[in-house]
Scaffold this motif. Structure first.
Motif, PDB file in Angstrom:
ATOM      1  N   SER B 239       0.880  -1.141  -0.077  1.00  0.00           N
ATOM      2  CA  SER B 239      -0.087   0.224   0.146  1.00  0.00           C
ATOM      3  C   SER B 239       0.992   1.282   0.025  1.00  0.00           C
ATOM      4  CB  SER B 239      -0.884   0.030   1.082  1.00  0.00           C
ATOM      5  OG  SER B 239      -0.301   0.087   2.525  1.00  0.00           O
ATOM      6  N   GLU B 242       1.388   1.812  -3.650  1.00  0.00           N
ATOM      7  CA  GLU B 242       0.287   2.064  -4.584  1.00  0.00           C
ATOM      8  C   GLU B 242      -0.209   3.623  -3.980  1.00  0.00           C
ATOM      9  OE1 GLU B 242      -0.377   0.537  -6.950  1.00  0.00           O
ATOM     10  OE2 GLU B 242       0.597  -1.288  -6.824  1.00  0.00           O
ATOM     11  N   SER B 243      -0.428   3.745  -2.702  1.00  0.00           N
ATOM     12  CA  SER B 243      -1.010   5.020  -2.320  1.00  0.00           C
ATOM     13  C   SER B 243      -0.650   5.389  -0.837  1.00  0.00           C
ATOM     14  CB  SER B 243      -2.312   4.915  -2.464  1.00  0.00           C
ATOM     15  OG  SER B 243      -2.994   6.136  -2.115  1.00  0.00           O
ATOM     16  N   VAL B 245      -0.593   8.053   0.823  1.00  0.00           N
ATOM     17  CA  VAL B 245      -1.479   8.847   1.501  1.00  0.00           C
ATOM     18  C   VAL B 245      -2.701   7.921   1.878  1.00  0.00           C
ATOM     19  CG1 VAL B 245      -2.145  11.113   1.458  1.00  0.00           C
ATOM     20  CG2 VAL B 245      -0.922  10.232  -0.412  1.00  0.00           C
ATOM     21  N   ALA B 246      -3.196   7.325   1.225  1.00  0.00           N
ATOM     22  CA  ALA B 246      -4.236   6.312   1.739  1.00  0.00           C
ATOM     23  C   ALA B 246      -4.046   5.407   3.058  1.00  0.00           C
ATOM     24  CB  ALA B 246      -4.802   5.476   0.663  1.00  0.00           C
ATOM     25  N   ALA B 247      -2.541   4.751   2.844  1.00  0.00           N
ATOM     26  CA  ALA B 247      -2.235   4.192   3.918  1.00  0.00           C
ATOM     27  C   ALA B 247      -2.369   4.920   5.191  1.00  0.00           C
ATOM     28  CB  ALA B 247      -0.872   3.586   3.544  1.00  0.00           C
ATOM     29  N   GLU B 248      -1.638   6.078   5.143  1.00  0.00           N
ATOM     30  CA  GLU B 248      -1.464   6.857   6.118  1.00  0.00           C
ATOM     31  C   GLU B 248      -2.688   7.229   6.973  1.00  0.00           C
ATOM     32  OE1 GLU B 248       0.540  10.680   5.340  1.00  0.00           O
ATOM     33  OE2 GLU B 248      -0.596  11.719   6.997  1.00  0.00           O
ATOM     34  N   THR B 249      -3.854   7.349   6.076  1.00  0.00           N
ATOM     35  CA  THR B 249      -5.152   7.921   6.582  1.00  0.00           C
ATOM     36  C   THR B 249      -5.892   6.649   7.458  1.00  0.00           C
ATOM     37  OG1 THR B 249      -6.309   7.223   4.394  1.00  0.00           O
ATOM     38  CG2 THR B 249      -5.609   9.415   4.690  1.00  0.00           C
ATOM     39  N   LEU B 250      -5.163   5.591   7.204  1.00  0.00           N
ATOM     40  CA  LEU B 250      -5.709   4.271   7.757  1.00  0.00           C
ATOM     41  C   LEU B 250      -4.675   3.901   8.995  1.00  0.00           C
ATOM     42  CD1 LEU B 250      -6.770   2.059   4.609  1.00  0.00           C
ATOM     43  CD2 LEU B 250      -8.134   3.494   6.327  1.00  0.00           C
ATOM     44  N   ILE B 252      -1.461   4.032   9.115  1.00  0.00           N
ATOM     45  CA  ILE B 252      -0.353   3.186   9.071  1.00  0.00           C
ATOM     46  C   ILE B 252       0.761   4.080   8.794  1.00  0.00           C
ATOM     47  CG2 ILE B 252       0.793   1.795   7.125  1.00  0.00           C
ATOM     48  CD1 ILE B 252      -1.722   0.505   6.608  1.00  0.00           C
ATOM     49  N   GLY B 419      -0.250  14.998   2.050  1.00  0.00           N
ATOM     50  CA  GLY B 419      -0.811  14.570   0.887  1.00  0.00           C
ATOM     51  C   GLY B 419      -2.538  14.610   0.688  1.00  0.00           C
TER      52      GLY B 419
END
Ligand SMILES: Nc1ncnc2c1ncn2[C@@H]1O[C@H](COP(=O)(O)OP(=O)(O)OP(=O)(O)O)[C@@H](O)[C@H]1O
Ligand SMILES: Nc1ncnc2c1ncn2[C@@H]1O[C@H](COP(=O)(O)OP(=O)(O)OP(=O)(O)O)[C@@H](O)[C@H]1O
Ligand SMILES: [Mg+2]
Ligand SMILES: [Mg+2]
Lengths: 366, 420, 513, 322
Positions: B239, B242-243, B245-250, B252, B419
């Motif tokens: 992740s 791939e993304s 920023v998305a991982a960060e918001t979850l 991670i 991000g």
């Protein structure tokens, strides 16, 4: 860009920071493995003899052109790792042609340069073409092309090179005496001379600066490097630019060997200097792709390199120490540039807001 | 990240490549063996698929595969790693230092650790300081060369049997194999039966006299697949590529996973270096890696950032290397026939199925030219055989690079909290 | 709209979320200052405020992405310090971001379980749970789909599913409706009511006041980073809310009397553009006359961006003809088209309109490199470019301390004004304006509208693409609806309503005039 | 020898001769060519009491850098400077011109590049030595197939190749010789893995003796020989002594190139006050090249080999160089 002391300070901050860091880290390494720290530095920092000074300048000239070749690509975020291969195959082709001595004296030199630029440009152009039409990363393709050029040149040298009586190497035909350049007596007391084609390096530097900063083409190059999407929307044909930039980079790479070829070597042979393209990458990074910065970086690099003999003779330390210093400076400098750039950006944003706040007080947050 | 080129970046959605079903692999392998058998029968070059060639190919592939696997870890986490070469170099030194002072297994450990240190530095530069990944990688290669060279001079120069550029001979790692099988398969191989002998040769190469490190490397390839595609940890690593920023918001911590992946990347590349020092030869030597880090990276790219692909890519390289070193010009000359026929086939396919008449015709013409070349010559000059693997890579990339898809955020500088 | 939820929020227990005295500064900007409000459990609580008011920043602090400089956050009565989204998730908070946070090349399941692998693993059990949640809330999501294959609405449902999967009790939705058409908005609101019934608290951000009034139980207004008031929707009108938001009266774009001439400047005839699988543009035909603004309405991703790219010469149409004042320009490249007098305000100024790290005056040259005052005979004319930049800064009211600062350090509105000034300085015949006021504050927005209107008066032909229907209706002389790459309707902005446009944009309405 | 030099007498003060070696990359410790030169220097230090100094090249440098290195040695007070390897040819020529007071020597070059009054060109008849091991290979081979592995396809290594082939054919005109050069660049001398794979390929194809002239890559050739139970021939020094213990027994003989002898003789001449200069050939006759019998693997054929040796010395056989 207008001159501002802050800007200049920030520009110099990064390389200075990097040199200091390199000094500290290298000293730590020396202490850790038990080499004589003081002696190493006093050897490295001692004033070079005139002859060595000339050699520093001479290899600086070679490195300078190499770094400019790399920088042309970097300006567009193209990573021409293949300068080494382009330089090699171009040097061989130029030597082959110049050795024939078809044209007299200076004309022969010009012809060789044209051939070198053409061959270097062509070789780099392959990578550019593959990138543009087939989407192959130039990083990988140029690395492959480096090996391929080494093979082709090896084959060419075996096919067309000659072995002088009593020699164990193979060389191309030596260029006629009339095309050999004697050098410039720039350093007093030195028995040797600075390559005449120092002039070439200076011209390359000026042309590079002029094209990048003062022409529309250069603007397109910079725009593409800063934002490909914005460049496309502004009418830049990126694929075409990639091809041109790669070819230009390769053409300049082709010139790398010229000063030493006409000033000292006079033929291409097995003692050809390898790895210059990779050194060029380091120097371009160190000099921030700026024609003047690159000049300083090239001199620093070659000065360190020439200090390595002294290191063995006077301090009894492996000359490889110099690689560590060069490497650490490089790594430290790329990090320092990033840190300083970030700092600068923040500073500017703050300044913009501050200035606007005083201009329009009601715009400030409640 | 380097320039992406093209004007269609804006909207054209990229179709992710469809997964290849698992049964396709053995089928493809069998097809390949058939082709090799045909070439052997037609040209009489027995070395094309002998167990010796295949065994050597396996051995030559492993350092590349380990480097490529290192690249895969790093790039799956979004960090381009052109510093693999440097990490391998550090690995060769580490292997020698460890093995001299603590035996072969300490050598393995030393290689991994030294490579990992290189990875850590790359992570520091790219993840923490946001340096361009390629710039950092290139710088790292220069540093690593210097460090290994200096440390070798310092630590091996004084040793009995060592010098500034070479370590003393290193203790060797155990070799393994399935006892008894080798001879049986060998006798089948010698019969020269179409396909059967090739299969026997392949099995023989894969089951006899392998270095334990080869077995470990193969296990690492499988292990990487399992870890990255079958565990939560791997999902997190991917992740980040791939993304992030998305991982960060979850929740991670992207930095942590990038650090882990890039450090692991260094460790794997370092082990690849260790393989060179301890298995491929038995000493550290300056310049031993000879650009294999770059080749590993190339193998990973045309392996489409997947472990199986890395194995395939490095296998191709290893095979070309082994073939040219063992057989030289004549064996590679035999391969010309294969390449020619392949090109003609591709050309026909392009014309008939994809209506790409120009490319198709070019491929057919070149293919016929290659076959003609095969007919009229009987060997290839040495210099050219030596860059055959590189030329092959270039050609494969030129034909296949559109089908490749790298992790979406690969090479992009990520900063926490910026991000959104 | 459907029934408004009016029952007063139950006051049982401590508030789900309570913030007090929150302040957040960025270099040079105070995004939030002394923000205070409370959210009752099991309600839909809306936060409204104009662009740049600080709504997103506030939510990011609630979600642990950013940290407040001052102030306290209480969740269920307990004071918490949120260092990362992981902390927020632990406290039962989930967030759907303004821009989707999805990895395209991972499957829905992978996107959902990421970071919450402990709950049900990453395998079959997780997929089963996703399917269960999807069914329960009517989200219609298949866990095995690749996100890259999903449309906007489905992606948003995946985002909501992500939050639910983690068992969040408080869900933050940052401008969830911005990318949705009215019908999808309805569906979303249906989902939200479903959530509320399950006792979930929803924090909902928008600046579309009618939506807010229809769905929210409470509304908190933020202006310039500070909470102005918290009100019950039934107590206020949209107008009152708007005034709270802006502090003054809301500017709205208004069409002036028509300046449309009958001279066709740009003519698009049967343009078709091939894409992966299907045509992304199919037989698009439209004419733009001098002095006319043609608006394009459509849900994002229906071909607007491609239409702009074709018109600007970035992509070549597979069929059809584009003529500029009668000259066929279909196969011209971007530069030639721009030189011929087509101005361009790109959709994403950071990506397409500006070099963020270059100074203002270099950005002045971008897109007009070949023309005066940028260059002459291949050489840059810096002095002229600088002088002209000074002029633009003055005339277009670009707020900047000078033309040597990097454009990236300006605010979005000022960046946009620079772009407009630049494009107008070359006396274009056609202006292609893609979302010209996106992410721009109200003041700048009004200024930009004025600029477009003025240009139209002077005989410019404008193609206006916008997601803001008010803007489209207010500025356009005629509106075309684009759906799946086709022009499917033509509307008169004087009589059309947002609802009608929305129907046409989703293909629900057939009443194109 | 050298006992007459009075080395012991000067050992306290040190001789006023300062002998210095400039190596190519790698330098002392390559267990082959450079090491052999280093042995000569060590011997001179020990027996003649001369002072010594050593430097080595760095990666990828040009002639100017090499020349500068030689000049730094002059500055460091060296009276006798040896450039080890033909790569120094031009640099020696130039440095010798600039420093007529200093004596120079170059190993492996006899070209006009390095020619000067104060330069001794130390060259070897590698082809002659290789002829003998070629003959040994042919005599020892049972399969009638032998192999040659060179590090790099350059004239110097071609000499080994040509001599080996001539020797093998002299014994058995029908013998099959497989030849392989490992690389385009210096890596061919530093990659045992390449040596090993190439050797295995040859052994698999029936060769049973392989001669290598591939520097450090030769270690791989020995490993392959060991694994396949075949024979190998070493180069430059007596590799049955210097190679790794467990492969020593596959090395039936080595073509020794006595660089140490040449270096020592050169220094000794200076100590003796008779500066050596001009072309100095070290061939079979002068003992500059030879073959070894360590391990006793070729004891049965030494008579035949010595016979060939005599024929070469007598000029009855002329060994080709390429
Ligand atoms: N990371 C950041 N760095 C600097 N400034 C920031 C950052 N994030 C937000 N800002 C600034 O803080 C202010 C508030 O931004 P925020 O995104 O919270 O507004 P918003 O109310 O969500 O606006 P919109 O309606 O446009 O989404 C803006 O001026 C913005 O430029
Ligand atoms: N040099 C730069 N490189 C990349 N990004 C930059 C650079 N300079 C500024 N930015 C980004 O650009 C943004 C400023 O533009 P933005 O449109 O967000 O302004 P804003 O003040 O938020 O205006 P608005 O009121 O319209 O929201 C900042 O959020 C910052 O992150
Ligand atoms: Mg904003
Ligand atoms: Mg927002």
């Amino acid at each position: 860009m207008k001159f501002s002391p802050r800007r200049l300070g920030l520009t110099l901050a990064a390389p200075l920071l990097a040199v200091v860091v390199a000094f500290v880290i290298t000293s730590l390494v020396l202490v850790a493995v038990g080499d004589p720290v003081g002696q190493v530095w006093s050897t490295l920092l001692s004033e070079p003899r005139p002859r060595t000074l000339v050699n520093i300048i001479n290899s600086g000239i070679t490195y300078y052109i190499a770094a400019v070749a790399v920088a042309i690509g970097f300006k567009m975020k193209l990573f021409n790792i293949g300068v080494d291969g382009q330089y090699r195959i171009a040097a061989f082709a130029a030597a082959l042609v110049a050795g024939q001595g078809w044209l007299p004296g200076v004309l022969n030199i010009v012809l060789a340069m044209v051939v070198a630029m053409f061959v270097g440009g062509f070789w780099a152009g392959i990578a550019g073409w593959l990138k543009v039409t087939r989407g192959v990363s130039e990083v990988i393709s140029t690395i492959m092309l480096n090996t391929i050029s080494a093979g082709l040149v090896g084959w060419g040298l075996r096919s067309w090179g000659t072995r002088a009586e009593g020699s164990n190497t193979r060389n191309t035909q030596e260029i006629p005496e009339s095309s050999q350049l004697e050098g410039l007596p720039l350093i007093a007391d030195a028995p040797n001379r600075v390559y005449t084609l120092l002039v070439l390096a200076i011209v390359v530097g000026i042309v590079y600066w002029f094209v990048i900063n003062r022409t529309r083409f250069g603007f397109d190059v910079r725009a593409t490097g800063e934002s490909e999407t914005a460049a496309v929307a502004s009418g830049v044909k990126v694929p075409r630019m990639v091809l041109i930039a790669m070819i230009a980079s390769g053409a300049v790479a082709g010139l790398i060997s010229m000063p030493s070829f006409f000033g000292a070597d006079h033929s291409y042979g097995l003692n050809f200097q390898e790895g210059v393209g990779f050194i060029g990458i380091g120097i371009a990074l160190l000099g921030r792709n700026h024609p003047v910065g690159i000049a300083f970086a090239a001199l620093l690099w070659s000065w360190l390199e020439k200090a390595s003999d002294g290191l063995q003779l006077q301090a009894g330390v492996s000359p490889a120490l110099v690689y560590i210093i060069q490497g650490v400076i490089l790594l430290a400098v790329v990090i320092a540039y990033e840190v300083v750039a970030r700092f600068e950006r923040r500073l500017e944003q703050k300044q913009v807001t501050r200035q606007l706040d005083t201009a329009t007080p009601e715009g400030a947050a409640a | 990240m380097s320039l992406s080129v093209g004007t269609e970046i804006e909207t054209a959605p990229q179709r992710p490549a469809r997964r290849v079903p698992f049964w396709a692999w053995p089928l493809a392998l069998a097809a390949l063996l058939v082709v090799l058998s045909v070439i052997r029968v037609v040209t009489g070059q027995s070395d094309i698929a002998s167990s010796g060639t295949l065994g050597a190919a396996l051995a030559w592939a492993m350092p590349l595969a380990l480097a490529g696997l290192g690249g895969l870890w790093s790039e799956r986490a979004g960090v381009i790693n052109i510093g693999l070469e440097g990490m391998m170099i550090l690995g060769t030194w580490g292997a020698a230092f460890g093995a001299i002072h603590g035996g072969p297994w300490m050598g393995v450990l030393g290689a991994i650790l030294c490579g990992a240190v290189g990875g850590l530095v790359h992570a520091l530069a790219t993840v923490t300081f946001g340096v361009d990944h390629i710039v950092s990688g290139v710088a790292l290669n220069i540093v690593a060369l210097g460090v290994a060279s200096y440390l070798a001079a310092r630590f091996f120069g004084e040793l009995e049997g060592g010098s500034d550029v070479q370590s003393p001979p290193l203790p060797s790692l155990p070799r393994v194999g399935i006892p008894g099988l080798g001879d049986a398969l060998g006798s089948v191989e010698d019969k020269g039966w179409f396909f059967v002998s090739e299969l026997a040769a392949l099995l023989r190469a894969a089951t006899t006299d392998l270095s334990i490190l080869t077995v470990i490397a193969l296990a690492l390839i499988a292990g990487t697949w399992w870890l990255l595609w079958r565990t939560p940890f791997g999902l997190r690593v991917r992740s980040c590529g791939e993304s992030p920023v998305a991982a960060e918001t979850l929740g991670i911590n992207v930095y942590v996973y990038k650090y882990i992946a890039v450090t692991a990347s260094g460790g794997l590349a370092g082990l690849g270096g260790g393989f060179l020092a301890m298995v491929a030869s038995n000493a550290y030597r300056e310049d031993q890696t000879g650009g294999r880090g770059y080749i590993g990276l190339a193998a990973m790219i045309f392996g489409n950032w997947r472990p199986g692909g890395v194995l395939m890519g490095s296998g191709l390289f290893g095979y070309m290397d082994a073939l040219q070193l063992r057989g030289g010009g004549s064996a590679l000359h035999a391969m010309l026939l294969f390449i020619g026929v392949l090109l003609v086939a591709i050309g026909l396919w392009q014309i008939l199925r994809r209506q790409a008449h120009v490319q198709g015709t070019v491929a057919i013409v070149v293919g016929i030219a290659v076959v003609v070349l095969w007919l009229i010559s009987d060997s290839i000059p040495g210099e050219i055989t030596r860059f055959a693997p590189h030329l092959t890579t270039l050609l494969v990339l030129a034909f296949a690079s559109q089908r490749l898809r790298m992790p979406a955020a690969n090479g992009k500088v990520y900063r926490r909290g910026e991000g959104h | 709209m459907s029934t408004t939820v009016t029952e007063p929020p139950s006051a049982a227990g401590p508030p789900a979320v309570e913030v007090e005295g929150i302040t957040k500064r960025f270099p040079g900007v105070i995004a939030n200052q002394d923000v205070t409000f409370a959210v009752t459990r099991g309600t839909v609580h809306a936060i409204v405020g104009e662009n740049g008011a600080g709504k997103s920043t506030l939510m990011k602090m609630l979600y642990g992405v950013q940290r407040p400089d001052e102030g306290t956050i209480r969740i269920n009565g307990e004071t918490v310090s949120l260092h990362s989204p992981a902390d927020a998730i632990k406290h039962g908070i989930g967030m759907v971001f303004q821009h989707f946070m999805l990895a395209d090349n991972l499957t829905v399941a992978e996107n959902v379980v990421l970071g919450a692998e402990k709950l049900h693993g990453i395998g079959a059990a997780a997929r089963a749970e996703i399917t269960r949640i999807s069914d329960e809330y009517g989200l219609d999501i298949d866990p095995r789909d690749l996100v890259a294959d999903l449309g906007v609405g489905a992606r948003q449902r995946v985002e909501i599913l992500k939050v639910l999967y983690r068992g969040a009790r408080t869900i933050i939705l940052d401008e969830p409706t911005a990318v949705l058409v009215p019908q999808e908005v309805e569906e979303l609101f249906g989902n939200l009511r479903e959530l509320k019934r399950e006792g979930i608290t929803v924090l909902f951000i928008s600046h579309k006041l009618d939506e807010v009034l229809s769905v929210a139980d409470r509304v908190t207004v933020i202006r310039r980073g500070t909470t102005v008031d918290t009100v019950l929707p039934q107590d206020v009108t949209a107008r009152q809310l708007a005034e709270l938001m802006v502090g003054t009266e809301l500017p709205t774009p208004e069409t002036e009397e028509s300046t449309v001439t009958d001279r066709v400047v740009l003519s698009v005839d049967g343009v078709t553009l091939a894409g992966a699988g299907r045509n992304v543009l199919e037989d698009v035909t439209l004419d733009i006359r001098a002095g006319e603004v043609v608006g394009i309405a459509g849900v994002e991703g229906n071909g607007q961006a491609e239409l702009v790219e074709v018109l600007m010469g970035m992509r070549e149409p597979a069929a059809g003809r584009i003529a500029l004042e009668g000259t066929d320009i279909s196969d011209w490249d971007v530069r030639r088209i721009r030189e011929a007098g087509v101005g361009y305000i790109p959709e994403d100024r950071h990506r397409q309109g500006l070099l963020l790290d270059a100074p203002l005056w270099e950005n002045r040259m971008l897109g007009h490199q070949t023309q005066q005052p940028a260059s002459r005979r291949g050489l840059l004319t810096q002095a002229a470019a600088r002088a002209d930049t000074e002029r633009i800064v003055r005339e277009y009211d670009v707020r900047t301390p000078g033309i040597d600062v990097t454009v990236g350090s300006l605010s979005g509105g000022n960046q946009q004004k620079l772009i407009i000034g630049r494009e107008m300085s070359h006396a274009p015949k056609v202006l292609i304006a893609s979302h010209p006021t996106r992410g721009v504050d109200v003041g700048a927005q009004a200024a930009i509208w004025d600029l477009i209107r003025e240009a139209r008066r002077e005989g410019l032909a404008v193609l206006l693409i916008s997601a803001d229907l008010e803007e489209l209706i207010g500025l356009s002389d005629t509106i075309r609806v684009i759906l799946r790459g086709r022009i499917t309707g033509e509307f008169d902005p004087d009589v059309v309503t947002s609802q009608e446009l929305g129907s046409a944009m989703t293909g629900a309405g057939k009443d194109a005039s | 020898g050298g006992s007459d030099s009075g080395g012991d007498a000067t050992s306290g003060e040190g001789s006023d001769i300062k002998a210095c070696l400039a190596y190519d990359v790698g330098g002392r410790g390559d267990q082959s060519f450079n090491d052999s030169a280093a042995r000569g220097l060590d011997q001179a230090k020990e027996e003649l009491g001369v002072q010594i100094e050593e430097v080595e090249a760095s990666q990828g440098e040009n002639d100017a850098a090499r020349e500068d290195r030689l000049n730094q040695l002059v500055d460091a007070g060296c009276t006798n400077i040896v450039g080890v390897g033909f790569i120094y040819a031009k640099a020696i020529g130039a440095a010798a011109k600039d420093n007529p007071e200093t004596s120079f020597a170059i190993v492996d070059d006899a070209s006009a590049d390095s020619k000067a009054d104060n330069v001794a060109q130390l060259v070897f008849a590698e082809n002659e030595g290789s002829f003998l091991v070629g003959a040994a290979a042919a005599l020892k081979s049972k399969s009638g197939k032998v192999g040659f592995i060179g590090g790099m396809d350059v004239p110097l290594i071609n000499k080994f190749d040509a001599g080996f082939a001539a020797g093998a054919k002299a014994v058995d005109p029908k013998i099959q010789i497989q030849t392989k050069y490992l690389a385009e660049d210096g890596s061919g001398f530093a990659d045992p893995a390449k040596g090993k794979t190439a050797a295995e390929g040859m052994y698999d194809k029936g060769a049973d003796v392989i001669y290598h002239a591939a520097g450090g890559s030769g270690a791989g050739v020995f490993e392959a020989a060991k694994a396949n139970n075949k024979m190998a021939i070493g180069v430059d020094s007596d590799q049955a002594k210097t190679a790794e213990k467990d492969v020593q027994d596959v090395i039936i003989t080595s073509m020794v190139k006595n660089v140490n002898v040449a270096v020592f003789d050169y220094i000794k001449a200076s100590v003796d006050g008779e500066q050596m200069s001009g072309l100095q050939e070290f061939d079979l006759k002068s003992g500059g090249v030879s073959y070894t019998t360590t391990g006793g693997k070729i004891d049965d054929i030494t008579d035949q080999l010595d016979d060939y040796k005599q024929q070469i010395i007598d000029g009855k056989i002329t060994v080709p160089t390429k």
